[in-house]
Design an enzyme around this catalytic site. Structure first.
Site, short mmCIF file in Angstrom:
data_model
loop_
_atom_site.label_atom_id
_atom_site.label_comp_id
_atom_site.label_asym_id
_atom_site.label_seq_id
_atom_site.Cartn_x
_atom_site.Cartn_y
_atom_site.Cartn_z
N LYS A 124 1.69 0.81 -13.64
CA LYS A 124 2.63 1.62 -12.70
C LYS A 124 1.76 2.84 -12.66
CE LYS A 124 6.76 1.79 -11.00
NZ LYS A 124 8.06 0.71 -10.61
N1 LIG Z 1 10.82 0.83 -3.72
C1 LIG Z 1 10.90 -0.21 -4.32
O1 LIG Z 1 10.17 -1.35 -3.76
C2 LIG Z 1 11.21 -0.56 -5.80
C3 LIG Z 1 11.74 0.43 -6.41
N2 LIG Z 1 12.55 0.05 -7.68
C4 LIG Z 1 13.36 1.29 -8.38
O2 LIG Z 1 14.61 1.43 -7.48
C5 LIG Z 1 14.67 2.95 -7.93
C6 LIG Z 1 14.90 3.72 -6.61
O3 LIG Z 1 13.55 3.47 -6.03
P1 LIG Z 1 13.45 3.73 -4.20
O4 LIG Z 1 14.70 3.37 -3.63
O5 LIG Z 1 12.08 3.19 -3.82
O6 LIG Z 1 13.35 5.41 -4.36
P2 LIG Z 1 13.46 6.27 -3.09
O7 LIG Z 1 12.55 7.40 -3.27
O8 LIG Z 1 13.37 5.64 -1.95
O9 LIG Z 1 14.91 6.65 -3.41
C7 LIG Z 1 15.43 7.10 -4.48
C8 LIG Z 1 16.98 7.60 -4.41
O10 LIG Z 1 17.44 7.96 -5.91
C9 LIG Z 1 18.16 9.29 -5.27
N3 LIG Z 1 18.23 10.02 -6.50
C10 LIG Z 1 17.32 10.68 -7.04
N4 LIG Z 1 17.64 11.37 -8.32
C11 LIG Z 1 18.93 10.95 -8.32
C12 LIG Z 1 19.88 11.45 -9.29
N5 LIG Z 1 19.71 12.24 -10.31
N6 LIG Z 1 21.15 11.11 -9.01
C13 LIG Z 1 21.68 10.31 -7.93
N7 LIG Z 1 20.79 9.75 -7.11
C14 LIG Z 1 19.43 10.40 -7.27
C15 LIG Z 1 17.70 9.81 -4.05
O11 LIG Z 1 18.41 10.91 -3.61
C16 LIG Z 1 17.30 8.75 -3.41
O12 LIG Z 1 18.43 8.35 -2.74
C17 LIG Z 1 13.68 3.48 -8.75
O13 LIG Z 1 14.31 3.18 -10.11
C18 LIG Z 1 12.60 2.34 -8.72
O14 LIG Z 1 11.80 2.41 -9.76
C19 LIG Z 1 12.45 -0.97 -8.25
C20 LIG Z 1 11.70 -1.98 -7.41
C21 LIG Z 1 11.06 -2.00 -6.42
O1 LIG Z 2 5.94 -3.96 -5.01
C1 LIG Z 2 5.16 -3.98 -6.09
O2 LIG Z 2 4.22 -4.14 -6.34
C2 LIG Z 2 5.87 -3.09 -7.23
C3 LIG Z 2 7.29 -2.39 -7.03
C4 LIG Z 2 7.68 -1.83 -8.25
O3 LIG Z 2 6.95 -0.67 -8.39
C5 LIG Z 2 8.77 -2.19 -8.97
O4 LIG Z 2 9.08 -3.41 -8.90
O5 LIG Z 2 9.19 -1.46 -9.78
#
Ligand SMILES: NC(=O)C1=CN([C@@H]2O[C@H](COP(=O)(O)OP(=O)(O)OC[C@H]3O[C@@H](n4cnc5c(N)ncnc54)[C@H](O)[C@@H]3O)[C@@H](O)[C@H]2O)C=CC1
Ligand SMILES: O=C(O)CCC(=O)C(=O)O
Length: 434
Positions: A124
């Site tokens: 990461k």
């Molecule tokens: N993007 C991906 O493919 C993956 C993401 N994740 C996890 O999912 C989570 C979200 O990631 P993404 O959706 O990609 O990020 P993103 O940046 O697209 O969205 C993050 C969301 O969280 C909200 N947020 C941030 N701080 C906050 C708070 N204090 N209270 C409430 N809402 C808050 C933001 O407003 C936004 O809606 C993270 O923990 C990330 O590690 C896990 C697996 C894969």
């Molecule tokens: O798509 C990936 O390689 C990793 C996504 C990721 O950062 C996660 O699963 O938390």
């Protein structure tokens, strides 16, 4: 002390180092390793491997800002484990990113990739930056400099970054281009989550949210919870939360509450995620959506719901709110949203938690498909990708649920048993010496 004084310390008198809510992200992971170790049999001999990241790189990222000044950002790439294959995991841009957080996120990738049996270790990355404060040009320069700095250790067969919080396809396009310039050839396989026109995969954008839906739906079946009309509350309305909410909505569930960084909204009648997304894009905030009420931030945790989807950041479910939640099922879209003490409290209450390392594995699964497609230069249809993703997630869920039942443990511990066994078997077979 007089007789009227309470000899027990009140909550705010607990010293911070004894407060379970104060646990750091990597400490959460270490606690999870402690909990699984008794189930590892002879492989427990190798458990120390899990506690120590294989490689940590901390880099300075200096860039010219638009006003001509130079700013320095701290960046990280952590390769937690490579026993089963190259490191794999996203890159986060956030003002609160720390090394401990990136270490934990990389360790959870090791467990996640093994849980769904992908041929990867865990990695990461992150940069401590508030991207909202910088122009697109500045973010491009930050990304390119960071990519060059971590270029020492990444590569299609070494470590493959992908999007995470506040990064997306454009960030991955810049990373791919910078790495390619530095090695003198177009290396599409160095990152995943790229735009489809640059070797990205169909289905990657929705894949994490889709996996949250698939595993959530499987858990609901096991629990006898009907999908039609199920009340869902979602924290985080970005890549993961928005897609998860939309897919649950498409299958007849009712999204009663959404919280993001800008605020919290509630509607008894249900929120259409597509309408909420259009409103967010147009106004820059989730609040103010017609037909919804605005809640105070902390009231989100009191919402009457069947399923709660934390899809924002770590350490959201703590002893301060776990006791009062109404949800029967929590599906962790985010990484590390629940501290171990809250996990115990939820288990005591009979709440089922589909843990991050299973629930959000859909994203990295389609990243794996993307990487395979890039290597073979042969691309699959969206239907093929979604069918393969659904099958992997359903089969993983069902077999891990069986392990949970067999050992009478939480689903998180069951996933750790299977995943850590796979990682440590590889470690033991490879041996220690060159
Ligand atoms: N993007 C991906 O493919 C993956 C993401 N994740 C996890 O999912 C989570 C979200 O990631 P993404 O959706 O990609 O990020 P993103 O940046 O697209 O969205 C993050 C969301 O969280 C909200 N947020 C941030 N701080 C906050 C708070 N204090 N209270 C409430 N809402 C808050 C933001 O407003 C936004 O809606 C993270 O923990 C990330 O590690 C896990 C697996 C894969
Ligand atoms: O798509 C990936 O390689 C990793 C996504 C990721 O950062 C996660 O699963 O938390």
């Amino acid at each position: 002390m007089t007789a009227t004084q309470d000899p027990k310390p009140t909550q705010h008198e607990i010293p911070s180092y004894l407060d379970p809510n104060n646990i750091g992200p990597y400490e959460i992971f270490l606690e999870q390793v402690e909990r699984v170790t008794p189930y590892l049999g002879k492989l427990a001999y190798w458990a120390e491997t899990l506690k120590r990241p294989k490689r940590i790189l901390v880099v300075d990222v200096p860039v010219h800002l638009d006003d001509g000044s130079v700013a320095h950002f701290e960046g990280y790439r952590v390769q937690h484990n490579t026993s089963r294959g190259p490191a794999k995991g996203g890159v986060r841009y956030h003002q609160d990113v720390t090394l401990s957080e990136v270490m934990a996120l990389s360790a959870w990738m090791t467990v996640k990739n093994a849980a769904v049996n992908l041929p990867y270790g865990g990695g990461k990355g992150g940069i401590r930056i508030d991207p909202r404060k910088y122009s697109t040009g500045e973010l491009e320069r930050v990304t390119r400099r960071y990519t060059t700095e971590i270029g020492l250790i990444i590569g299609p067969e070494k470590d493959i970054p992908a999007p995470d919080v506040n990064t997306g396809p454009q960030t991955m396009a810049w990373m791919m281009d910078t790495y390619s310039m530095n090695v003198g050839r177009t290396a599409t396989g160095v990152v995943t989550g790229k735009p489809v026109s640059l070797g990205g995969s169909l289905g990657r954008a929705d894949a994490t949210g889709r996996g949250v839906f698939v595993t959530g739906a499987e858990a609901m079946k096991k629990m006898g919870l009907p999908m039609e009309g199920a009340r869902i509350a979602v924290q985080g309305f970005g890549n993961v939360g928005e897609a998860a909410a939309r897919i649950f909505h498409e299958h007849g569930a009712r999204i009663v509450a959404i919280q993001d960084v800008t605020g919290t909204i509630y509607s008894e009648a249900g929120i259409d995620p597509a309408v909420a997304l259009a409103h967010l894009r147009q106004s820059g905030k989730i609040t103010g959506l017609a037909g919804t009420d605005e809640l105070q931030r902390d009231e989100f945790w009191d919402v009457d719901c069947d399923v709660l989807i934390p899809a924002a950041l770590e350490k959201q479910i703590t002893l301060a709110n776990a006791g009062r939640m109404k949800a029967k099922l929590i599906v962790e879209g985010a990484n590390g949203p629940t501290i171990p003490a809250a996990d115990d409290l939820l288990a005591d209450k009979g709440v089922v938690v589909v843990p991050d390392v299973l629930a959000n594995a859909g994203g990295v699964t389609v990243s794996y498909f993307e990487w395979v497609q890039d290597f073979s230069s042969f691309f699959w249809t969206e239907e093929e990708i979604n069918n393969r993703l659904d099958r992997i997630m359903q089969e993983a869920f069902r077999s891990l649920w069986d392990v949970k039942e067999r050992h009478n443990v939480t689903l998180r511990t069951a996933v750790y048993i299977v995943a850590c066994t796979r990682v440590l078997e590889a470690r033991a077979l490879r041996g220690l010496y060159p």
